[in-house]
Write a protein that holds these residues in place. Structure first.
Motif, PDB file in Angstrom:
ATOM      1  N   ARG A 196       0.833  -1.211   0.000  1.00  0.00           N
ATOM      2  CA  ARG A 196       0.000   0.000   0.000  1.00  0.00           C
ATOM      3  C   ARG A 196       0.867   1.260   0.000  1.00  0.00           C
ATOM      4  NH1 ARG A 196      -4.309  -1.508   4.812  1.00  0.00           N
ATOM      5  NH2 ARG A 196      -5.733  -2.857   3.621  1.00  0.00           N
ATOM      6  N   MET A 197       1.941   1.206   0.768  1.00  0.00           N
ATOM      7  CA  MET A 197       2.839   2.352   0.849  1.00  0.00           C
ATOM      8  C   MET A 197       3.474   2.637  -0.508  1.00  0.00           C
ATOM      9  SD  MET A 197       5.827   2.926   3.677  1.00  0.00           S
ATOM     10  CE  MET A 197       7.052   1.815   2.996  1.00  0.00           C
ATOM     11  N   ALA A 198       3.951   1.585  -1.184  1.00  0.00           N
ATOM     12  CA  ALA A 198       4.564   1.759  -2.500  1.00  0.00           C
ATOM     13  C   ALA A 198       3.549   2.294  -3.506  1.00  0.00           C
ATOM     14  CB  ALA A 198       5.140   0.427  -2.987  1.00  0.00           C
ATOM     15  N   VAL A 199       2.335   1.784  -3.452  1.00  0.00           N
ATOM     16  CA  VAL A 199       1.280   2.241  -4.371  1.00  0.00           C
ATOM     17  C   VAL A 199       0.943   3.707  -4.119  1.00  0.00           C
ATOM     18  CG1 VAL A 199      -1.176   1.996  -4.936  1.00  0.00           C
ATOM     19  CG2 VAL A 199       0.295  -0.026  -4.817  1.00  0.00           C
ATOM     20  N   ALA A 200       0.869   4.102  -2.856  1.00  0.00           N
ATOM     21  CA  ALA A 200       0.577   5.500  -2.528  1.00  0.00           C
ATOM     22  C   ALA A 200       1.648   6.429  -3.100  1.00  0.00           C
ATOM     23  CB  ALA A 200       0.479   5.672  -1.017  1.00  0.00           C
ATOM     24  N   GLU A 201       2.904   5.992  -3.016  1.00  0.00           N
ATOM     25  CA  GLU A 201       3.995   6.799  -3.566  1.00  0.00           C
ATOM     26  C   GLU A 201       3.879   6.914  -5.081  1.00  0.00           C
ATOM     27  OE1 GLU A 201       7.478   4.790  -2.206  1.00  0.00           O
ATOM     28  OE2 GLU A 201       7.180   5.355  -0.104  1.00  0.00           O
ATOM     29  N   ILE A 202       3.585   5.791  -5.735  1.00  0.00           N
ATOM     30  CA  ILE A 202       3.472   5.787  -7.200  1.00  0.00           C
ATOM     31  C   ILE A 202       2.279   6.628  -7.650  1.00  0.00           C
ATOM     32  CG2 ILE A 202       3.007   4.318  -9.210  1.00  0.00           C
ATOM     33  CD1 ILE A 202       4.534   2.074  -7.635  1.00  0.00           C
ATOM     34  N   ASN A 203       1.133   6.459  -6.991  1.00  0.00           N
ATOM     35  CA  ASN A 203      -0.066   7.220  -7.359  1.00  0.00           C
ATOM     36  C   ASN A 203       0.123   8.713  -7.127  1.00  0.00           C
ATOM     37  OD1 ASN A 203      -1.512   5.023  -8.278  1.00  0.00           O
ATOM     38  ND2 ASN A 203      -2.629   4.716  -6.359  1.00  0.00           N
ATOM     39  N   TRP A 204       0.835   9.066  -6.050  1.00  0.00           N
ATOM     40  CA  TRP A 204       1.093  10.478  -5.754  1.00  0.00           C
ATOM     41  C   TRP A 204       1.902  11.138  -6.871  1.00  0.00           C
ATOM     42  CZ3 TRP A 204       5.624  13.304  -4.567  1.00  0.00           C
ATOM     43  CH2 TRP A 204       5.395  14.588  -4.053  1.00  0.00           C
ATOM     44  N   LYS A 205       2.763  10.320  -7.522  1.00  0.00           N
ATOM     45  CA  LYS A 205       3.589  10.843  -8.621  1.00  0.00           C
ATOM     46  C   LYS A 205       2.880  10.786  -9.966  1.00  0.00           C
ATOM     47  CE  LYS A 205       7.905   9.470  -6.348  1.00  0.00           C
ATOM     48  NZ  LYS A 205       9.093   8.561  -6.406  1.00  0.00           N
ATOM     49  N   GLY A 206       1.612  10.395  -9.962  1.00  0.00           N
ATOM     50  CA  GLY A 206       0.859  10.368 -11.213  1.00  0.00           C
ATOM     51  C   GLY A 206       0.462   8.995 -11.681  1.00  0.00           C
ATOM     52  N   GLY A 207       0.835   7.956 -10.929  1.00  0.00           N
ATOM     53  CA  GLY A 207       0.464   6.599 -11.301  1.00  0.00           C
ATOM     54  C   GLY A 207       1.351   6.021 -12.384  1.00  0.00           C
ATOM     55  N   LEU A 208       0.816   5.063 -13.120  1.00  0.00           N
ATOM     56  CA  LEU A 208       1.534   4.401 -14.211  1.00  0.00           C
ATOM     57  C   LEU A 208       0.750   4.533 -15.499  1.00  0.00           C
ATOM     58  CD1 LEU A 208       2.568   1.073 -12.405  1.00  0.00           C
ATOM     59  CD2 LEU A 208       4.105   2.923 -13.089  1.00  0.00           C
ATOM     60  N   LEU A 209       1.412   4.912 -16.558  1.00  0.00           N
ATOM     61  CA  LEU A 209       0.775   5.061 -17.877  1.00  0.00           C
ATOM     62  C   LEU A 209      -0.419   6.016 -17.807  1.00  0.00           C
ATOM     63  CD1 LEU A 209       0.748   1.284 -18.955  1.00  0.00           C
ATOM     64  CD2 LEU A 209       2.644   2.914 -19.020  1.00  0.00           C
TER      65      LEU A 209
END
Length: 393
Positions: free
Chosen positions: A42-55
Protein backbone atom coordinates in the motif's frame (compact mmCIF):
# COMPACT_ATOMS: atom_id res chain seq x y z
CA UNK A 1 -19.78 8.47 -35.11
CA UNK A 2 -17.88 5.16 -34.89
CA UNK A 3 -14.59 7.05 -34.69
CA UNK A 4 -15.97 9.32 -32.00
CA UNK A 5 -17.27 6.36 -30.02
CA UNK A 6 -13.89 4.63 -30.38
CA UNK A 7 -12.09 7.73 -29.10
CA UNK A 8 -14.41 7.92 -26.09
CA UNK A 9 -13.90 4.20 -25.36
CA UNK A 10 -10.10 4.57 -25.52
CA UNK A 11 -10.27 7.54 -23.17
CA UNK A 12 -12.46 5.55 -20.77
CA UNK A 13 -9.99 2.65 -20.80
CA UNK A 14 -7.07 5.01 -20.15
CA UNK A 15 -8.93 6.50 -17.18
CA UNK A 16 -9.60 3.12 -15.56
CA UNK A 17 -7.31 2.22 -12.66
CA UNK A 18 -4.74 -0.54 -13.00
CA UNK A 19 -6.09 -3.33 -10.84
CA UNK A 20 -3.44 -5.32 -8.98
CA UNK A 21 -4.41 -8.23 -6.77
CA UNK A 22 -2.79 -8.79 -3.37
CA UNK A 23 -3.33 -12.17 -1.73
CA UNK A 24 -1.92 -12.96 1.69
CA UNK A 25 -2.77 -14.23 5.17
CA UNK A 26 -4.16 -11.25 7.04
CA UNK A 27 -5.48 -13.41 9.88
CA UNK A 28 -4.27 -16.58 11.62
CA UNK A 29 -0.76 -17.78 12.48
CA UNK A 30 0.80 -16.41 9.29
CA UNK A 31 -0.81 -12.97 9.71
CA UNK A 32 2.45 -11.15 10.63
CA UNK A 33 3.71 -11.93 7.12
CA UNK A 34 0.57 -10.94 5.27
CA UNK A 35 -0.17 -7.76 7.23
CA UNK A 36 3.41 -6.53 6.97
CA UNK A 37 3.51 -7.17 3.23
CA UNK A 38 0.13 -5.51 2.65
CA UNK A 39 1.05 -2.30 4.48
CA UNK A 40 4.28 -2.05 2.48
CA UNK A 41 2.57 -2.66 -0.87
CA UNK A 42 0.00 0.00 0.00
CA UNK A 43 2.84 2.35 0.85
CA UNK A 44 4.56 1.76 -2.50
CA UNK A 45 1.28 2.24 -4.37
CA UNK A 46 0.58 5.50 -2.53
CA UNK A 47 4.00 6.80 -3.57
CA UNK A 48 3.47 5.79 -7.20
CA UNK A 49 -0.07 7.22 -7.36
CA UNK A 50 1.09 10.48 -5.75
CA UNK A 51 3.59 10.84 -8.62
CA UNK A 52 0.86 10.37 -11.21
CA UNK A 53 0.46 6.60 -11.30
CA UNK A 54 1.53 4.40 -14.21
CA UNK A 55 0.77 5.06 -17.88
CA UNK A 56 -1.40 7.95 -16.77
CA UNK A 57 -3.54 5.63 -14.63
CA UNK A 58 -3.85 5.19 -10.88
CA UNK A 59 -3.17 1.82 -9.24
CA UNK A 60 -6.03 0.14 -7.41
CA UNK A 61 -5.27 -2.77 -5.08
CA UNK A 62 -7.73 -5.66 -4.84
CA UNK A 63 -6.92 -7.34 -1.53
CA UNK A 64 -7.93 -10.84 -0.41
CA UNK A 65 -7.22 -12.72 2.83
CA UNK A 66 -6.33 -16.38 2.24
CA UNK A 67 -5.94 -17.11 5.99
CA UNK A 68 -3.01 -19.40 5.00
CA UNK A 69 -5.68 -21.84 3.81
CA UNK A 70 -5.09 -23.40 0.35
CA UNK A 71 -8.81 -23.66 -0.43
CA UNK A 72 -9.42 -20.01 0.42
CA UNK A 73 -6.28 -18.99 -1.44
CA UNK A 74 -7.42 -20.78 -4.57
CA UNK A 75 -10.89 -19.24 -4.30
CA UNK A 76 -9.32 -15.79 -3.96
CA UNK A 77 -7.14 -16.41 -7.03
CA UNK A 78 -10.10 -17.45 -9.15
CA UNK A 79 -12.06 -14.39 -8.03
CA UNK A 80 -9.21 -12.03 -8.89
CA UNK A 81 -8.76 -13.60 -12.32
CA UNK A 82 -12.36 -14.23 -13.36
CA UNK A 83 -14.38 -11.49 -11.67
CA UNK A 84 -11.98 -8.70 -10.72
CA UNK A 85 -9.92 -8.99 -13.93
CA UNK A 86 -6.70 -7.96 -12.22
CA UNK A 87 -3.76 -7.14 -14.48
CA UNK A 88 -1.05 -8.43 -12.12
CA UNK A 89 -0.78 -9.97 -8.67
CA UNK A 90 1.52 -9.72 -5.64
CA UNK A 91 1.64 -11.77 -2.46
CA UNK A 92 1.37 -15.43 -1.33
CA UNK A 93 3.02 -16.23 1.99
CA UNK A 94 2.41 -19.97 2.28
CA UNK A 95 3.81 -22.56 -0.10
CA UNK A 96 0.68 -24.71 0.20
CA UNK A 97 -1.49 -21.79 -0.92
CA UNK A 98 0.84 -21.00 -3.81
CA UNK A 99 0.79 -24.54 -5.13
CA UNK A 100 -2.96 -24.38 -5.77
CA UNK A 101 -3.55 -20.65 -6.35
CA UNK A 102 -0.81 -19.63 -8.77
CA UNK A 103 -1.94 -21.92 -11.59
CA UNK A 104 -4.96 -19.66 -12.19
CA UNK A 105 -2.74 -16.65 -12.89
CA UNK A 106 -0.39 -18.74 -15.01
CA UNK A 107 -3.26 -20.03 -17.15
CA UNK A 108 -4.65 -16.51 -17.58
CA UNK A 109 -1.18 -15.13 -18.42
CA UNK A 110 -1.30 -12.65 -15.55
CA UNK A 111 2.14 -11.82 -14.08
CA UNK A 112 2.66 -12.61 -10.40
CA UNK A 113 5.52 -11.66 -8.07
CA UNK A 114 5.47 -13.97 -5.05
CA UNK A 115 6.97 -11.86 -2.29
CA UNK A 116 6.98 -14.17 0.76
CA UNK A 117 6.60 -17.91 0.06
CA UNK A 118 9.99 -19.64 -0.02
CA UNK A 119 9.15 -23.20 -1.08
CA UNK A 120 11.14 -24.26 -4.12
CA UNK A 121 8.07 -25.56 -6.05
CA UNK A 122 6.59 -22.04 -6.16
CA UNK A 123 8.63 -21.21 -9.25
CA UNK A 124 9.66 -24.71 -10.30
CA UNK A 125 6.10 -25.80 -11.13
CA UNK A 126 6.06 -23.44 -14.12
CA UNK A 127 9.73 -23.47 -15.07
CA UNK A 128 11.03 -24.11 -18.60
CA UNK A 129 11.23 -26.41 -20.49
CA UNK A 130 8.06 -27.99 -19.05
CA UNK A 131 6.32 -24.62 -19.34
CA UNK A 132 7.62 -22.43 -22.20
CA UNK A 133 6.71 -19.10 -20.57
CA UNK A 134 6.24 -18.73 -16.84
CA UNK A 135 4.25 -15.81 -15.44
CA UNK A 136 5.28 -16.56 -11.84
CA UNK A 137 8.25 -14.65 -10.42
CA UNK A 138 9.60 -14.56 -6.88
CA UNK A 139 11.13 -11.90 -4.66
CA UNK A 140 12.01 -13.97 -1.58
CA UNK A 141 14.91 -16.21 -0.65
CA UNK A 142 14.03 -19.73 -1.79
CA UNK A 143 14.41 -22.65 0.60
CA UNK A 144 17.46 -23.89 -1.29
CA UNK A 145 19.29 -20.62 -0.63
CA UNK A 146 18.21 -20.43 3.00
CA UNK A 147 19.11 -24.02 3.85
CA UNK A 148 22.54 -23.73 2.24
CA UNK A 149 23.23 -20.63 4.32
CA UNK A 150 21.99 -22.25 7.54
CA UNK A 151 24.14 -25.36 7.14
CA UNK A 152 27.13 -23.13 6.41
CA UNK A 153 26.34 -21.20 9.60
CA UNK A 154 26.32 -24.25 11.89
CA UNK A 155 29.25 -25.99 10.21
CA UNK A 156 31.57 -23.03 9.60
CA UNK A 157 30.64 -20.63 12.40
CA UNK A 158 29.65 -23.07 15.17
CA UNK A 159 31.87 -25.97 13.99
CA UNK A 160 29.02 -28.46 14.61
CA UNK A 161 28.19 -31.64 12.70
CA UNK A 162 25.23 -33.20 14.57
CA UNK A 163 21.84 -31.65 13.92
CA UNK A 164 18.20 -32.40 14.69
CA UNK A 165 15.77 -31.30 11.97
CA UNK A 166 12.20 -30.35 12.97
CA UNK A 167 9.65 -29.21 10.38
CA UNK A 168 5.91 -28.64 10.33
CA UNK A 169 3.72 -31.10 8.45
CA UNK A 170 2.92 -28.77 5.55
CA UNK A 171 4.46 -28.55 2.07
CA UNK A 172 6.59 -25.68 3.38
CA UNK A 173 7.92 -27.60 6.37
CA UNK A 174 8.50 -30.85 4.49
CA UNK A 175 10.29 -29.11 1.62
CA UNK A 176 12.45 -27.16 4.07
CA UNK A 177 13.58 -30.31 5.86
CA UNK A 178 14.36 -32.04 2.56
CA UNK A 179 16.42 -29.06 1.44
CA UNK A 180 18.28 -29.05 4.77
CA UNK A 181 19.12 -32.72 4.26
CA UNK A 182 20.39 -32.03 0.75
CA UNK A 183 22.58 -29.18 2.03
CA UNK A 184 23.94 -31.53 4.70
CA UNK A 185 24.59 -34.33 2.22
CA UNK A 186 26.68 -31.93 0.14
CA UNK A 187 28.99 -31.76 3.16
CA UNK A 188 28.88 -35.49 3.89
CA UNK A 189 26.52 -35.09 6.86
CA UNK A 190 23.24 -36.65 7.97
CA UNK A 191 20.78 -35.52 10.68
CA UNK A 192 20.94 -37.38 13.99
CA UNK A 193 17.18 -36.90 14.40
CA UNK A 194 14.28 -35.82 12.18
CA UNK A 195 10.78 -34.99 13.42
CA UNK A 196 7.56 -33.30 12.38
CA UNK A 197 4.81 -31.33 14.07
CA UNK A 198 1.31 -30.13 13.17
CA UNK A 199 0.06 -26.57 12.82
CA UNK A 200 -1.44 -25.56 16.14
CA UNK A 201 0.63 -28.08 18.08
CA UNK A 202 1.77 -26.66 21.42
CA UNK A 203 3.45 -29.61 23.14
CA UNK A 204 6.93 -30.09 21.64
CA UNK A 205 8.54 -31.70 24.71
CA UNK A 206 8.81 -35.17 23.17
CA UNK A 207 10.53 -33.83 20.03
CA UNK A 208 13.02 -31.91 22.17
CA UNK A 209 13.75 -34.95 24.35
CA UNK A 210 14.28 -37.12 21.27
CA UNK A 211 16.57 -34.54 19.68
CA UNK A 212 18.61 -34.29 22.86
CA UNK A 213 18.85 -38.07 23.28
CA UNK A 214 20.14 -38.33 19.69
CA UNK A 215 23.09 -36.10 20.60
CA UNK A 216 22.14 -33.07 18.50
CA UNK A 217 24.44 -30.06 18.83
CA UNK A 218 21.90 -27.70 17.24
CA UNK A 219 18.19 -27.57 16.42
CA UNK A 220 17.30 -26.63 12.84
CA UNK A 221 13.60 -25.81 12.53
CA UNK A 222 11.24 -25.10 9.63
CA UNK A 223 7.76 -23.72 10.28
CA UNK A 224 6.00 -20.51 11.28
CA UNK A 225 5.93 -18.39 14.41
CA UNK A 226 3.55 -20.01 16.94
CA UNK A 227 4.84 -23.56 16.56
CA UNK A 228 8.47 -22.42 16.50
CA UNK A 229 7.82 -20.54 19.75
CA UNK A 230 6.52 -23.75 21.30
CA UNK A 231 9.78 -25.47 20.30
CA UNK A 232 11.85 -22.67 21.86
CA UNK A 233 9.87 -22.92 25.09
CA UNK A 234 10.21 -26.70 25.20
CA UNK A 235 13.97 -26.40 24.71
CA UNK A 236 14.13 -23.92 27.61
CA UNK A 237 11.96 -26.14 29.82
CA UNK A 238 14.29 -29.04 29.09
CA UNK A 239 17.21 -26.85 30.18
CA UNK A 240 18.93 -27.65 26.90
CA UNK A 241 21.10 -24.77 25.70
CA UNK A 242 21.82 -25.79 22.11
CA UNK A 243 21.53 -23.18 19.31
CA UNK A 244 18.15 -22.79 17.62
CA UNK A 245 18.33 -21.89 13.93
CA UNK A 246 15.80 -21.79 11.13
CA UNK A 247 14.29 -20.03 8.17
CA UNK A 248 13.35 -16.36 7.99
CA UNK A 249 10.06 -17.10 9.82
CA UNK A 250 11.91 -17.14 13.16
CA UNK A 251 11.89 -13.35 12.78
CA UNK A 252 8.07 -13.18 12.85
CA UNK A 253 6.67 -11.08 15.66
CA UNK A 254 4.45 -13.95 16.85
CA UNK A 255 7.58 -16.05 17.41
CA UNK A 256 9.43 -13.30 19.26
CA UNK A 257 6.44 -12.38 21.46
CA UNK A 258 5.31 -15.95 22.18
CA UNK A 259 8.79 -17.33 22.81
CA UNK A 260 9.89 -14.47 25.06
CA UNK A 261 13.29 -15.04 26.65
CA UNK A 262 13.33 -18.59 25.25
CA UNK A 263 13.71 -17.09 21.78
CA UNK A 264 16.77 -14.99 22.53
CA UNK A 265 19.80 -16.13 20.56
CA UNK A 266 17.78 -17.80 17.80
CA UNK A 267 19.30 -17.26 14.37
CA UNK A 268 17.62 -17.16 11.00
CA UNK A 269 18.17 -16.29 7.35
CA UNK A 270 17.07 -12.75 6.39
CA UNK A 271 16.95 -10.54 3.32
CA UNK A 272 16.14 -7.48 5.41
CA UNK A 273 16.70 -6.46 9.03
CA UNK A 274 14.87 -3.42 10.36
CA UNK A 275 17.92 -1.35 11.20
CA UNK A 276 18.51 2.06 9.56
CA UNK A 277 21.98 1.19 8.24
CA UNK A 278 21.40 3.11 4.99
CA UNK A 279 19.41 6.27 4.28
CA UNK A 280 17.13 4.27 1.96
CA UNK A 281 16.25 1.84 4.74
CA UNK A 282 15.81 4.60 7.27
CA UNK A 283 13.33 6.38 5.01
CA UNK A 284 11.44 3.13 4.46
CA UNK A 285 11.19 2.37 8.18
CA UNK A 286 9.94 5.86 9.02
CA UNK A 287 7.39 5.79 6.19
CA UNK A 288 6.21 2.30 7.15
CA UNK A 289 5.52 3.33 10.74
CA UNK A 290 3.59 6.36 9.51
CA UNK A 291 1.57 4.41 6.95
CA UNK A 292 0.75 1.42 9.18
CA UNK A 293 0.48 3.11 12.55
CA UNK A 294 2.70 0.32 13.93
CA UNK A 295 5.88 1.05 15.82
CA UNK A 296 7.19 -2.45 15.20
CA UNK A 297 6.93 -4.30 11.88
CA UNK A 298 5.43 -7.77 12.56
CA UNK A 299 7.58 -9.22 9.74
CA UNK A 300 10.24 -6.85 8.42
CA UNK A 301 11.29 -9.29 5.68
CA UNK A 302 7.72 -9.50 4.36
CA UNK A 303 7.39 -5.73 4.41
CA UNK A 304 10.64 -5.06 2.56
CA UNK A 305 10.00 -7.75 -0.06
CA UNK A 306 6.41 -6.58 -0.49
CA UNK A 307 7.52 -3.00 -1.05
CA UNK A 308 10.22 -4.00 -3.53
CA UNK A 309 7.88 -6.33 -5.44
CA UNK A 310 5.58 -3.39 -6.21
CA UNK A 311 8.54 -1.32 -7.39
CA UNK A 312 9.69 -4.11 -9.73
CA UNK A 313 6.19 -4.58 -11.11
CA UNK A 314 5.83 -0.83 -11.67
CA UNK A 315 9.17 -0.71 -13.49
CA UNK A 316 8.07 -3.54 -15.77
CA UNK A 317 4.72 -1.91 -16.58
CA UNK A 318 6.49 1.35 -17.34
CA UNK A 319 9.04 -0.37 -19.59
CA UNK A 320 6.35 -2.38 -21.39
CA UNK A 321 4.20 0.75 -21.75
CA UNK A 322 1.34 -1.66 -21.21
CA UNK A 323 -0.42 -3.79 -18.62
CA UNK A 324 -0.88 -6.66 -21.08
CA UNK A 325 0.37 -9.82 -19.38
CA UNK A 326 2.87 -11.05 -21.97
CA UNK A 327 4.38 -7.58 -22.38
CA UNK A 328 4.84 -7.17 -18.61
CA UNK A 329 6.31 -10.66 -18.30
CA UNK A 330 8.79 -9.89 -21.07
CA UNK A 331 9.74 -6.64 -19.35
CA UNK A 332 10.30 -8.36 -15.99
CA UNK A 333 12.60 -10.85 -17.72
CA UNK A 334 14.67 -8.02 -19.21
CA UNK A 335 14.37 -4.97 -16.95
CA UNK A 336 16.50 -2.14 -18.29
CA UNK A 337 16.30 0.30 -15.39
CA UNK A 338 17.89 -0.15 -11.99
CA UNK A 339 15.25 -0.46 -9.30
CA UNK A 340 16.28 1.05 -5.98
CA UNK A 341 14.59 -1.16 -3.43
CA UNK A 342 15.11 -1.56 0.30
CA UNK A 343 16.36 -5.16 0.17
CA UNK A 344 18.87 -4.19 -2.52
CA UNK A 345 19.26 -2.33 -5.80
CA UNK A 346 18.01 -4.64 -8.53
CA UNK A 347 19.91 -4.94 -11.80
CA UNK A 348 18.21 -7.33 -14.23
CA UNK A 349 16.81 -9.46 -11.39
CA UNK A 350 15.08 -11.91 -13.75
CA UNK A 351 15.68 -13.65 -17.05
CA UNK A 352 13.55 -16.01 -19.13
CA UNK A 353 15.10 -19.04 -17.42
CA UNK A 354 15.49 -17.55 -13.93
CA UNK A 355 12.53 -16.07 -12.05
CA UNK A 356 14.32 -15.76 -8.68
CA UNK A 357 15.27 -12.18 -7.71
CA UNK A 358 17.05 -13.08 -4.46
CA UNK A 359 20.53 -14.60 -4.68
CA UNK A 360 22.74 -16.20 -2.05
CA UNK A 361 24.88 -13.10 -1.60
CA UNK A 362 21.78 -11.09 -0.60
CA UNK A 363 20.97 -13.27 2.43
CA UNK A 364 22.32 -12.47 5.89
CA UNK A 365 22.00 -14.10 9.31
CA UNK A 366 19.75 -12.42 11.84
CA UNK A 367 19.76 -13.02 15.59
CA UNK A 368 17.21 -12.25 18.29
CA UNK A 369 18.70 -10.17 21.09
CA UNK A 370 16.43 -8.90 23.86
CA UNK A 371 13.37 -9.38 21.69
CA UNK A 372 14.74 -7.59 18.60
CA UNK A 373 16.26 -8.83 15.34
CA UNK A 374 19.78 -7.65 14.65
CA UNK A 375 22.72 -8.77 12.53
CA UNK A 376 24.43 -11.89 13.90
CA UNK A 377 27.68 -10.93 12.15
CA UNK A 378 29.02 -7.40 11.72
CA UNK A 379 30.80 -8.32 8.49
CA UNK A 380 27.44 -9.03 6.86
CA UNK A 381 26.13 -5.62 7.89
CA UNK A 382 29.14 -4.02 6.18
CA UNK A 383 28.37 -5.97 3.02
CA UNK A 384 24.88 -4.44 2.96
CA UNK A 385 26.24 -0.93 3.39
CA UNK A 386 28.70 -1.18 0.51
CA UNK A 387 26.23 -2.96 -1.73
CA UNK A 388 26.41 -6.25 -3.59
CA UNK A 389 26.16 -7.42 -7.15
CA UNK A 390 22.78 -9.12 -7.49
CA UNK A 391 23.13 -10.71 -10.91
CA UNK A 392 25.60 -13.42 -9.82
CA UNK A 393 23.97 -16.80 -9.18
Amino acid sequence: MALAFGSVQAADDAAKPIKIGVIGPYSGGSAPMGISMLHAVRMAVAEINWKGGLLGRQIQLVERDDEANPEKGEAAARELVEREKVEAMLGIANTGVGLVALKHFQQAKIPVIVNMAAGAPITQQFAPPQVPDSYVFRLAASDSIQTTRLIAEVVERYKFSKFALLGDNTPYGRQGVENLKRAMEARGLKPVFEGGFDLGQTDMQKLIAQSRAAGAQALLVWGIGPELAAIAKARAKEGWKVPLLGSWTLSLDNFIQNAGKAGDGARMTQTFIAEPITSRRQEFLIAYRKQSGLERIPSAVSAAQGYDSMLLLAAAIKQANSTQGTAVRNALENLQAQVFGVVTTYQKPYSHSDHEAITTDMVVTGEIRDGHITYAHKDEMTAVIVGRKTTDR
